[in-house]
Design a protein around this motif. Structure first.
Motif, short mmCIF file in Angstrom:
data_model
loop_
_atom_site.label_atom_id
_atom_site.label_comp_id
_atom_site.label_asym_id
_atom_site.label_seq_id
_atom_site.Cartn_x
_atom_site.Cartn_y
_atom_site.Cartn_z
N TYR A 352 0.84 -1.20 0.00
CA TYR A 352 0.00 0.00 0.00
C TYR A 352 0.88 1.24 0.00
O TYR A 352 1.91 1.30 0.66
CB TYR A 352 -0.93 -0.01 1.22
CG TYR A 352 -1.88 1.15 1.25
CD1 TYR A 352 -2.89 1.26 0.30
CD2 TYR A 352 -1.75 2.15 2.20
CE1 TYR A 352 -3.75 2.33 0.31
CE2 TYR A 352 -2.62 3.23 2.22
CZ TYR A 352 -3.61 3.33 1.27
OH TYR A 352 -4.47 4.40 1.28
N ARG A 369 -1.13 -3.41 -1.95
CA ARG A 369 -1.90 -2.29 -2.48
C ARG A 369 -3.15 -2.81 -3.20
O ARG A 369 -4.13 -2.08 -3.33
CB ARG A 369 -1.03 -1.49 -3.45
CG ARG A 369 -1.71 -0.27 -4.02
CD ARG A 369 -0.78 0.56 -4.88
NE ARG A 369 -1.40 1.81 -5.28
CZ ARG A 369 -0.77 2.77 -5.94
NH1 ARG A 369 0.50 2.63 -6.28
NH2 ARG A 369 -1.40 3.89 -6.27
N ASP A 372 -8.54 -5.63 -1.81
CA ASP A 372 -9.78 -4.95 -1.46
C ASP A 372 -10.93 -5.86 -1.86
O ASP A 372 -10.72 -7.03 -2.21
CB ASP A 372 -9.88 -3.58 -2.15
CG ASP A 372 -9.70 -3.65 -3.67
OD1 ASP A 372 -10.20 -4.61 -4.30
OD2 ASP A 372 -9.05 -2.75 -4.23
#
Length: 453
Positions: A352, A369, A372
């Protein structure tokens, strides 16, 4: 010519070689301190007030370290921060229990590719990540359930044994670490990069040519589409004075490579342009095709990354990645890799991007990153024969020079204690703001002194 007896002896020897047992791999890692890391999400099992949850990797800061100990035919995982308390279970939930409890023991079995299952002795239940609800992340609380991918784990050493770097003619691309400039174009030297107020807070203070001469070998660039082509700007090119075109900075890099035939450069595009616009922009760069490296055409996914010496000998010395979506380009009818720009999510992993605001305490946790509700590319991702390059981001929301200078002095420590075990690999690219402050090059030199197992 061999005699019949010799032929018979050879046949017997070959048959014996076929049936002879091979040395078995260690069934369980040696006793020591480990992270219990989901092979699905890359997140770590952590003691959270008696519950065991998967958390973002945080080194020694979040009760995520477990001491592996034999216990008869089974094993215990004692929390390093709470002696006497072990990773165990309470019904169908993972929980910390006293190490003397029958619910603390696990049968640990190899599951291939350095992965393991943790099974309840005498039962068919395993430590597992809970199934992912539609449109959401995997739940934090770990459970005890059936076998399968969600029940496979890495036991990642907290202090792994490292090895010296191979000689320069044999070290591969993924064994080398490169100093990388975050928002390299946002330097206030080569031109404007943002509207007036934002333009006062550059990520770097030296131009691209100086960055190259200072040893920067990775460049993060944001590109936006204008009537003039692909322009380097932060968030928007509106009201930006003297913006720089992408082809101008790429030409600087190609010219540098032509003048330094033993160097390799990588470009990461935060990419907001149509593929046709990007293709036209690259066509303006003289000599680009001579140095552009195409891993998609050289068997990297099957055979792994080549030696740096081989890349240099073949003049394959400029890699360009995009964060754009392949599926969106397929819908548009032109994929970027058709003209040599690689889709980053297919070739790299990346943590991230932010450690927090520009002031105050920072968040050193190291997690993907691309994790999600819609995407799950853990930092630990590997494929048979192929290990993605690891982009390690080490910067904040706002590039305040004093904060960046302090953060950069801690780069090697964060890489070693947080990000390296989180990814189970050494960072290939160390991306920082104000690369000229805090001596991040020393962290690069440290990482280039060893290989990670």
């Amino acid at each position: 010519m061999r005699t019949p007896h010799a032929l018979l002896a050879t046949t017997v020897a070959l048959a014996a070689a076929v049936v002879a047992p091979q040395p078995a791999a260690a069934a369980v890692p040696a006793p020591g301190t480990y992270y219990v890391q989901s092979a699905t999400t890359g997140l770590n099992a952590a003691d959270s007030g008696g519950a065991v949850e998967q958390h973002r990797p945080r080194g020694n800061e979040d009760r995520q370290q477990w001491r592996l100990k034999p216990d008869g035919a089974a094993h215990l995982l004692e929390n390093a921060d709470a002696p006497g308390n072990c990773l165990g279970r309470s019904g169908d939930q993972a929980a910390t229990v006293t190490c003397a409890s029958a619910d603390a023991a696990w049968e640990i079995t190899p599951a291939g590719d350095d992965r393991y299952t943790l099974k309840v002795p005498g039962a068919t239940r395993h430590l597992t990540v809970a199934p992912k609800p539609s449109g959401a992340n995997y739940p934090a609380r770990l459970g005890v359930g059936g076998a399968g991918d969600l029940a496979t784990w890495y036991l990642t050493p907290v202090d792994p044994a490292t090895a010296p770097m191979p000689p320069e003619d044999r070290r591969t691309l993924d064994q080398v670490t490169f100093l990388t400039a975050h928002n390299a174009y946002a330097n206030g030297v080569d031109g404007g990069f943002a509207p007036p107020f934002v333009n006062l807070v550059p990520n770097q203070t030296r131009g691209i040519e100086r960055q190259l001469s200072d040893g920067v070998r990775g460049f993060m660039l944001d590109i936006h589409q204008t009537p003039d082509g692909a322009i380097l700007c932060h968030n928007s090119c509106t009201l930006v004075s003297r913006p720089v075109a992408l082809w101008v900075d790429l030409q600087r890099m190609v010219d540098f490579l032509e003048a330094h035939p033993d160097q390799v450069v990588t470009v990461f595009l935060e990419d907001y342009v149509d593929p046709g616009v990007l293709r036209a922009e690259l066509a303006r760069v003289d000599g680009l095709s001579d140095v552009l490296y195409r891993p998609d055409r050289t068997g990297v996914r099957m055979n792994g990354w080549p030696a740096m010496a081989d890349l240099i000998a073949a003049n394959d010395r400029l890699l360009i990645f995009t964060d754009h979506s392949r599926s969106a380009d397929q819908s548009a009818g032109l994929t970027r890799d058709s003209f040599g720009v690689m889709y980053q999510r297919e070739w790299t992993v990346e943590n991230y991007w932010s450690m927090g605001s520009g002031v105050g305490s920072s968040d050193w946790s190291c997690y993907s990153r691309w994790y999600d509700a819609g995407t799950n590319i853990p930092l630990t991702r590997t494929e048979p024969g192929f290990r993605p390059l690891f982009v390690m981001n080490h910067f904040r929301d706002v590039p305040i020079a004093g904060t960046a200078a302090t953060d950069n002095t801690k780069l090697a420590d964060r890489a070693r204690r947080f990000c390296q075990p989180a990814a189970r690999k050494k960072p290939t690219f160390l991306a920082v703001d104000h690369y000229d402050l805090g001596n991040p090059a020393s962290a690069v030199a440290t990482l280039n002194s060893y290989t990670y197992p």
